[in-house]
Design an enzyme around this catalytic site. Structure first.
Site, PDB file in Angstrom:
ATOM      1  N   SER A 121     -10.312  -6.533   9.698  1.00  0.00           N
ATOM      2  CA  SER A 121     -11.441  -5.767   9.286  1.00  0.00           C
ATOM      3  C   SER A 121     -12.112  -6.787   8.518  1.00  0.00           C
ATOM      4  O   SER A 121     -11.826  -7.112   7.423  1.00  0.00           O
ATOM      5  CB  SER A 121     -11.080  -4.671   8.364  1.00  0.00           C
ATOM      6  OG  SER A 121     -12.031  -3.647   8.200  1.00  0.00           O
ATOM      7  N   ARG A 176       0.903  -6.679  12.499  1.00  0.00           N
ATOM      8  CA  ARG A 176       0.266  -6.055  13.643  1.00  0.00           C
ATOM      9  C   ARG A 176      -0.040  -7.103  14.756  1.00  0.00           C
ATOM     10  O   ARG A 176       0.078  -6.550  15.911  1.00  0.00           O
ATOM     11  CB  ARG A 176      -1.086  -5.489  13.261  1.00  0.00           C
ATOM     12  CG  ARG A 176      -0.902  -4.156  12.325  1.00  0.00           C
ATOM     13  CD  ARG A 176      -2.010  -3.462  12.240  1.00  0.00           C
ATOM     14  NE  ARG A 176      -1.935  -2.112  11.438  1.00  0.00           N
ATOM     15  CZ  ARG A 176      -2.880  -1.071  11.051  1.00  0.00           C
ATOM     16  NH1 ARG A 176      -4.091  -1.362  11.667  1.00  0.00           N
ATOM     17  NH2 ARG A 176      -2.494  -0.308  10.636  1.00  0.00           N
ATOM     18  N   ARG A 180       0.856  -1.048   0.037  1.00  0.00           N
ATOM     19  CA  ARG A 180      -0.067   0.095  -0.075  1.00  0.00           C
ATOM     20  C   ARG A 180       1.020   1.361  -0.149  1.00  0.00           C
ATOM     21  O   ARG A 180       1.809   1.264   0.737  1.00  0.00           O
ATOM     22  CB  ARG A 180      -1.007  -0.116   1.267  1.00  0.00           C
ATOM     23  CG  ARG A 180      -1.781  -1.407   1.019  1.00  0.00           C
ATOM     24  CD  ARG A 180      -2.795  -1.132   2.319  1.00  0.00           C
ATOM     25  NE  ARG A 180      -3.536  -2.378   2.374  1.00  0.00           N
ATOM     26  CZ  ARG A 180      -4.524  -2.739   3.385  1.00  0.00           C
ATOM     27  NH1 ARG A 180      -4.782  -2.026   4.157  1.00  0.00           N
ATOM     28  NH2 ARG A 180      -5.205  -3.887   3.053  1.00  0.00           N
ATOM     29  N   ARG A 192       2.246   0.712  10.397  1.00  0.00           N
ATOM     30  CA  ARG A 192       1.615   1.110   9.105  1.00  0.00           C
ATOM     31  C   ARG A 192       2.840   0.977   8.051  1.00  0.00           C
ATOM     32  O   ARG A 192       3.582   1.782   7.747  1.00  0.00           O
ATOM     33  CB  ARG A 192       1.154   2.603   8.983  1.00  0.00           C
ATOM     34  CG  ARG A 192       0.439   3.147   7.872  1.00  0.00           C
ATOM     35  CD  ARG A 192      -0.058   4.348   7.954  1.00  0.00           C
ATOM     36  NE  ARG A 192      -1.283   4.300   9.387  1.00  0.00           N
ATOM     37  CZ  ARG A 192      -2.331   4.052   9.215  1.00  0.00           C
ATOM     38  NH1 ARG A 192      -2.918   3.869   8.107  1.00  0.00           N
ATOM     39  NH2 ARG A 192      -3.232   3.876  10.146  1.00  0.00           N
ATOM     40  N   GLU A 237      -6.530  -1.298  15.167  1.00  0.00           N
ATOM     41  CA  GLU A 237      -7.118  -2.250  14.347  1.00  0.00           C
ATOM     42  C   GLU A 237      -6.167  -3.329  13.685  1.00  0.00           C
ATOM     43  O   GLU A 237      -5.100  -3.031  13.556  1.00  0.00           O
ATOM     44  CB  GLU A 237      -7.672  -1.722  12.821  1.00  0.00           C
ATOM     45  CG  GLU A 237      -8.305  -2.404  11.711  1.00  0.00           C
ATOM     46  CD  GLU A 237      -8.304  -1.759  10.486  1.00  0.00           C
ATOM     47  OE1 GLU A 237      -8.562  -0.376  10.630  1.00  0.00           O
ATOM     48  OE2 GLU A 237      -8.325  -2.320   9.679  1.00  0.00           O
TER      49      GLU A 237
END
Length: 427
Positions: free
Chosen positions: A354, A392, A264, A279, A351
């Site tokens: 999801s 994560r 990403r 991130r 998070e």
RNA sequence: GGAGAGAUGGCUGAGUGGCCGAAAGCGCGCCCCUGCUAAGGGUGUAUAGGCUAAAACCUAUCGAGGGUUCGAAUCCCUCUCUCUCCGCCA
């Protein structure tokens, strides 16, 4: 993508469901606002074009029959020239209108499910449940834990590739691999998913099928000179496994788990989570994908969420489940639950998964359909969720399993995957 | 990267300019016959869109996009993909 028939049948209802995402989504000039008119225009031109084509086909057939009988048809042929010209013009106009409509259609987000709570930002997400007891003592940030143990090397990542890349070493590298295997085993063996291994590169059609394109091109890495992109999630290739296919209802539901790296660009998130590996431009993830019927979408979503929760529970990581509010649900999703893991250094939940139902939105875009006994093909419903984001999870383990002496325990279920290692200590 | 072959309906596979949305077979649905262990007969069976109360009907689709032609699955061009051989390579 929304249903074109429904657009005509229930314009107001759709508009209301879409507008909940924010008034700008349906504002004047938006793709949505142009849609009804483009639809009408396209059909008008198409109808006109088709009647001319019918005319041409009739005349051509007559010419063919005359010729077949050896008669002269030169008068008819001469007359046809004009008709053919008109057909071409109208056909071009019709195709243009079609393309305009299709382009606008792809920009319209999925109408929200009625159960999505209203909200203005992620602050308004609704907590559904909490599992486990967060530790409340002082815990260093994972980047300090990792650096001290010599298992996270941010400088090396930056040197090799740039910011938001990290080199993971030694026990942490193995832990990354262990998590991947543990999660896949859990989903494949206990939850009944079929494991697949897919390309980490997808073309624009595939990216469009799940909704990454055309709107979110800025978030993707595009391969230079190619119609190809690095995938931002396994959702893209795994869901598109069935693009343009008609599945028999007996084949549903299909459930796949897959490990892939994810890429990403994180455009627009400058400054957020700069430190650490929360991130990154590249991260590992095990993804769960369901292809199912519209009737089952919501109950399947509950199951999917429970499968993701099972990973956190097996790892004994405290987490909570939240239902995303209208402002936070992604473009393609109709309803999303996030799992957030406790990060003691940040004293909050972050998070880690999801899980979304897309209804028939992706099924329509990607041309994935199913057929009931004797029925017409109709778009499948799709769902997916992280099960889990591995980077994560690594962060969560480092922080939640950190001990005063600077070492980090290995969760019991992972120890077999770690060659029996129980604790990560500085070497 | 080089050379060649190919891409047709759920599948196999015909079809080189006109009653071809497409033969035949397989598979599948329905009906009938028969009954002795698995066979026979009939019939139906693509997708999308338009118009319909629903049909009928009309349009498009034979990998994709352009072109030639009154008319293209069929001829021409470009592209994509698959297969075979060669080269290179983990």
């Amino acid at each position: 993508m929304i249903d074109r028939q429904q657009l005509r049948r229930d314009f107001e209802g759709l508009q209301a469901a879409i507008a909940r995402r924010g008034s700008e989504v349906v504002a004047a000039g938006s793709a949505w606002a142009r849609l009804a008119e483009l639809d009408a225009r396209q059909r008008e031109l198409k109808t006109e074009s088709e009647s001319q084509q019918a005319e041409r086909n009739r005349a051509s057939k007559a010419i063919g029959m005359k010729r077949g009988k050896g008669e002269d048809a030169s008068a008819e042929i001469a007359a046809m020239g004009e008709v053919s010209k008109r057909v071409k013009e109208l056909d071009a106009l019709s195709k243009e209108a079609e393309a305009e409509f299709a382009a606008a259609l792809l920009e319209v987000p999925n109408p929200l499910h009625a159960s999505v709570p209203d909200g203005a930002s992620e602050e308004d997400n609704v907590e559904i449940s909490v599992w486990g007891t967060p530790r409340s003592d002082e815990v260093p940030a994972h980047w300090d834990i990792g650096t001290d143990l010599g298992i996270l090397d941010f400088e090396a990542g930056a040197t090799l590739a740039g910011s938001r890349f990290t080199v993971i070493k030694g026990a942490a590298a193995r832990l990354e691999r262990a998590l991947m295997q543990f999660m896949l085993d859990l989903h494949a063996d206990k939850h009944g998913y079929e494991e697949v291994w897919v390309p980490a590169i997808a073309n624009s059609k595939t990216m469009t099928g799940t909704g990454q394109l055309p709107k979110f091109a800025d978030d993707l890495y595009k391969l230079e000179g190619e119609d190809q992109y690095l995938i931002p999630t396994a959702e893209v290739p795994v869901t598109n496994l069935y693009q343009d296919k008609i599945l028999d209802i007996s084949e549903l539901p299909k459930r796949h788990c897959a490990y892939t790296p994810c890429f990403r660009r994180e455009a627009g998130s400058a400054g957020r989570d700069e430190r650490g590996i929360i991130r990154q431009h590249q991260f590992d993830k095990v993804e769960l994908v369901h292809i199912t019927t519209p009737e089952r979408a919501l109950s399947d979503l509950d199951e999917l969420v429970s499968h993701a929760q099972a990973v956190l529970e097996a790892l004994e990581l405290p987490y909570r489940t939240v239902k995303l509010c209208s402002a936070d649900v992604g473009f393609s999703s109709q309803l999303t639950f996030d799992l957030e893991v406790w990060l003691p250094s940040q004293n909050c939940y972050r998070e880690i998964s999801s899980c979304s139902s897309f209804g028939q939105f992706q099924g329509r875009r990607a041309g994935i359909r199913y057929r009931e006994e004797g029925g017409k093909p109709q778009p499948v419903a799709t769902l997916n969720g992280s099960g889990l984001a591995i980077g994560r999870t690594l962060v969560a383990i480092l922080e939640n399993y950190w001990q005063e002496d600077g070492s980090v325990r290995i969760p019991a279920v992972l120890q077999p995957y770690m060659g029996g290692m129980q604790v990560i200590k500085a070497s």
